[in-house]
Design a protein around this motif. Sequence first.
Motif, PDB file in Angstrom:
ATOM      1  N   ALA A  45       2.973  28.812  42.406  1.00  0.00           N
ATOM      2  CA  ALA A  45       1.957  29.008  43.682  1.00  0.00           C
ATOM      3  C   ALA A  45       2.316  30.124  44.640  1.00  0.00           C
ATOM      4  O   ALA A  45       1.664  31.127  45.039  1.00  0.00           O
ATOM      5  CB  ALA A  45       1.680  27.767  44.724  1.00  0.00           C
ATOM      6  N   THR A  46       3.759  30.267  44.865  1.00  0.00           N
ATOM      7  CA  THR A  46       4.584  31.336  45.544  1.00  0.00           C
ATOM      8  C   THR A  46       4.076  32.651  44.778  1.00  0.00           C
ATOM      9  O   THR A  46       3.881  33.464  45.514  1.00  0.00           O
ATOM     10  CB  THR A  46       5.863  31.235  45.554  1.00  0.00           C
ATOM     11  OG1 THR A  46       6.018  29.803  46.177  1.00  0.00           O
ATOM     12  CG2 THR A  46       6.537  32.323  46.566  1.00  0.00           C
ATOM     13  N   LEU A  47       4.055  32.795  43.450  1.00  0.00           N
ATOM     14  CA  LEU A  47       3.616  34.059  42.883  1.00  0.00           C
ATOM     15  C   LEU A  47       2.324  34.461  43.366  1.00  0.00           C
ATOM     16  O   LEU A  47       1.862  35.600  43.657  1.00  0.00           O
ATOM     17  CB  LEU A  47       3.598  33.746  41.275  1.00  0.00           C
ATOM     18  CG  LEU A  47       4.941  33.478  40.828  1.00  0.00           C
ATOM     19  CD1 LEU A  47       4.593  33.169  39.291  1.00  0.00           C
ATOM     20  CD2 LEU A  47       5.980  34.546  40.849  1.00  0.00           C
ATOM     21  N   TYR A  48       1.450  33.630  43.588  1.00  0.00           N
ATOM     22  CA  TYR A  48       0.077  33.795  43.975  1.00  0.00           C
ATOM     23  C   TYR A  48      -0.224  34.183  45.426  1.00  0.00           C
ATOM     24  O   TYR A  48      -1.123  34.930  45.779  1.00  0.00           O
ATOM     25  CB  TYR A  48      -1.023  32.757  43.378  1.00  0.00           C
ATOM     26  CG  TYR A  48      -1.265  32.510  42.039  1.00  0.00           C
ATOM     27  CD1 TYR A  48      -2.430  33.068  41.534  1.00  0.00           C
ATOM     28  CD2 TYR A  48      -0.127  32.047  41.120  1.00  0.00           C
ATOM     29  CE1 TYR A  48      -2.472  33.079  40.070  1.00  0.00           C
ATOM     30  CE2 TYR A  48      -0.682  31.902  40.088  1.00  0.00           C
ATOM     31  CZ  TYR A  48      -1.280  32.457  39.347  1.00  0.00           C
ATOM     32  OH  TYR A  48      -1.699  32.320  38.013  1.00  0.00           O
ATOM     33  N   VAL A  49       0.557  33.623  46.266  1.00  0.00           N
ATOM     34  CA  VAL A  49      -0.031  33.553  47.852  1.00  0.00           C
ATOM     35  C   VAL A  49       1.140  34.646  48.556  1.00  0.00           C
ATOM     36  O   VAL A  49       0.805  34.965  49.763  1.00  0.00           O
ATOM     37  CB  VAL A  49       0.162  32.185  48.375  1.00  0.00           C
ATOM     38  CG1 VAL A  49      -0.959  31.431  47.774  1.00  0.00           C
ATOM     39  CG2 VAL A  49       1.582  31.614  48.153  1.00  0.00           C
ATOM     40  N   ARG A  50       1.953  35.075  47.650  1.00  0.00           N
ATOM     41  CA  ARG A  50       2.980  36.158  48.625  1.00  0.00           C
ATOM     42  C   ARG A  50       2.123  37.375  48.848  1.00  0.00           C
ATOM     43  O   ARG A  50       1.285  37.685  48.174  1.00  0.00           O
ATOM     44  CB  ARG A  50       4.162  36.233  47.935  1.00  0.00           C
ATOM     45  CG  ARG A  50       4.020  37.018  46.508  1.00  0.00           C
ATOM     46  CD  ARG A  50       5.424  37.225  45.921  1.00  0.00           C
ATOM     47  NE  ARG A  50       5.357  37.503  44.492  1.00  0.00           N
ATOM     48  CZ  ARG A  50       6.212  37.275  43.527  1.00  0.00           C
ATOM     49  NH1 ARG A  50       7.265  36.731  43.746  1.00  0.00           N
ATOM     50  NH2 ARG A  50       5.696  37.683  42.249  1.00  0.00           N
ATOM     51  N   SER A  52       2.755  40.549  48.652  1.00  0.00           N
ATOM     52  CA  SER A  52       2.551  41.720  47.615  1.00  0.00           C
ATOM     53  C   SER A  52       1.238  41.306  46.661  1.00  0.00           C
ATOM     54  O   SER A  52       0.692  42.044  46.151  1.00  0.00           O
ATOM     55  CB  SER A  52       3.825  41.927  46.813  1.00  0.00           C
ATOM     56  OG  SER A  52       4.309  40.726  46.246  1.00  0.00           O
ATOM     57  N   ALA A  53       1.283  40.054  46.187  1.00  0.00           N
ATOM     58  CA  ALA A  53       0.078  39.757  45.487  1.00  0.00           C
ATOM     59  C   ALA A  53      -1.157  39.707  46.009  1.00  0.00           C
ATOM     60  O   ALA A  53      -1.973  40.255  45.507  1.00  0.00           O
ATOM     61  CB  ALA A  53       0.420  38.265  44.858  1.00  0.00           C
ATOM     62  N   GLY A 124      -7.279  35.616  38.856  1.00  0.00           N
ATOM     63  CA  GLY A 124      -7.108  36.205  37.543  1.00  0.00           C
ATOM     64  C   GLY A 124      -6.121  37.606  37.905  1.00  0.00           C
ATOM     65  O   GLY A 124      -5.451  37.604  36.557  1.00  0.00           O
ATOM     66  N   ILE A 125      -6.234  38.119  38.780  1.00  0.00           N
ATOM     67  CA  ILE A 125      -5.364  39.317  38.792  1.00  0.00           C
ATOM     68  C   ILE A 125      -3.985  38.887  39.017  1.00  0.00           C
ATOM     69  O   ILE A 125      -3.186  39.699  38.302  1.00  0.00           O
ATOM     70  CB  ILE A 125      -6.053  40.223  40.258  1.00  0.00           C
ATOM     71  CG1 ILE A 125      -7.235  40.877  39.940  1.00  0.00           C
ATOM     72  CG2 ILE A 125      -4.797  41.173  40.576  1.00  0.00           C
ATOM     73  CD1 ILE A 125      -7.921  41.242  41.363  1.00  0.00           C
ATOM     74  N   VAL A 126      -3.629  37.998  39.522  1.00  0.00           N
ATOM     75  CA  VAL A 126      -2.385  37.650  39.666  1.00  0.00           C
ATOM     76  C   VAL A 126      -1.658  36.963  38.474  1.00  0.00           C
ATOM     77  O   VAL A 126      -0.604  37.502  38.055  1.00  0.00           O
ATOM     78  CB  VAL A 126      -2.004  36.572  40.839  1.00  0.00           C
ATOM     79  CG1 VAL A 126      -0.647  36.060  40.810  1.00  0.00           C
ATOM     80  CG2 VAL A 126      -2.354  37.446  42.218  1.00  0.00           C
ATOM     81  N   ILE A 131       1.425  37.453  33.742  1.00  0.00           N
ATOM     82  CA  ILE A 131       1.474  37.251  32.118  1.00  0.00           C
ATOM     83  C   ILE A 131       2.089  38.462  31.702  1.00  0.00           C
ATOM     84  O   ILE A 131       2.911  38.640  30.698  1.00  0.00           O
ATOM     85  CB  ILE A 131       0.196  36.735  31.652  1.00  0.00           C
ATOM     86  CG1 ILE A 131      -0.078  35.227  31.839  1.00  0.00           C
ATOM     87  CG2 ILE A 131       0.336  36.907  30.011  1.00  0.00           C
ATOM     88  CD1 ILE A 131      -1.448  34.899  31.686  1.00  0.00           C
ATOM     89  N   ASN A 132       1.515  39.486  31.978  1.00  0.00           N
ATOM     90  CA  ASN A 132       1.992  41.070  31.684  1.00  0.00           C
ATOM     91  C   ASN A 132       3.243  41.171  31.948  1.00  0.00           C
ATOM     92  O   ASN A 132       4.090  42.003  31.144  1.00  0.00           O
ATOM     93  CB  ASN A 132       0.734  42.007  31.764  1.00  0.00           C
ATOM     94  CG  ASN A 132      -0.379  41.919  31.379  1.00  0.00           C
ATOM     95  OD1 ASN A 132      -0.626  41.517  30.386  1.00  0.00           O
ATOM     96  ND2 ASN A 132      -1.388  42.653  32.015  1.00  0.00           N
TER      97      ASN A 132
END
Length: 145
Positions: A45-50, A52-53, A124-126, A131-132
């Motif tokens: 979840a941190t990857l999504y809500v930080r 920078s994302a 979807g963007i995050v 993934i990329n």
Amino acid sequence: MKVENIKEINTTALAYMGDAVYELAVREEMMKQGYYNVNRLHHIATLYVRASAQAKIIKTIFDELDEKEQALVKRARNRKSATKAKNADPVTYKWATAFEALTGYLYLTENQDRLSWLMERAIGIVKDEHINGRKETKEKAAGQK
């Protein structure tokens, strides 16, 4: 709770609400994907809500927004902030706040279709970037062997 005169609410308050709405959407998505370990849930979840994302999300979709939404994003981004970012530079933090303000605005005006679109696009963007990013890291590691 439908707010009739949204202009009476400052963008910081909209961002406060938007932060909670987006966090809930991300947590719900993680659960749908089968993440049930709380530590893993928090990490992902941190990857999504930080910040920078969130900044990347709003910059990516800005041209897809209508005039009213773009004006709100600009107003939120340009507002003088009383708080400072803990883990982001000031510009990134302002863009992230603008994303949250838009989310809060759509939630409080009960624009469910547009809010659903925004949450799907944001996640979807995050997800695509994550993934990329993993693929690129694996490719670089494979190339170094």
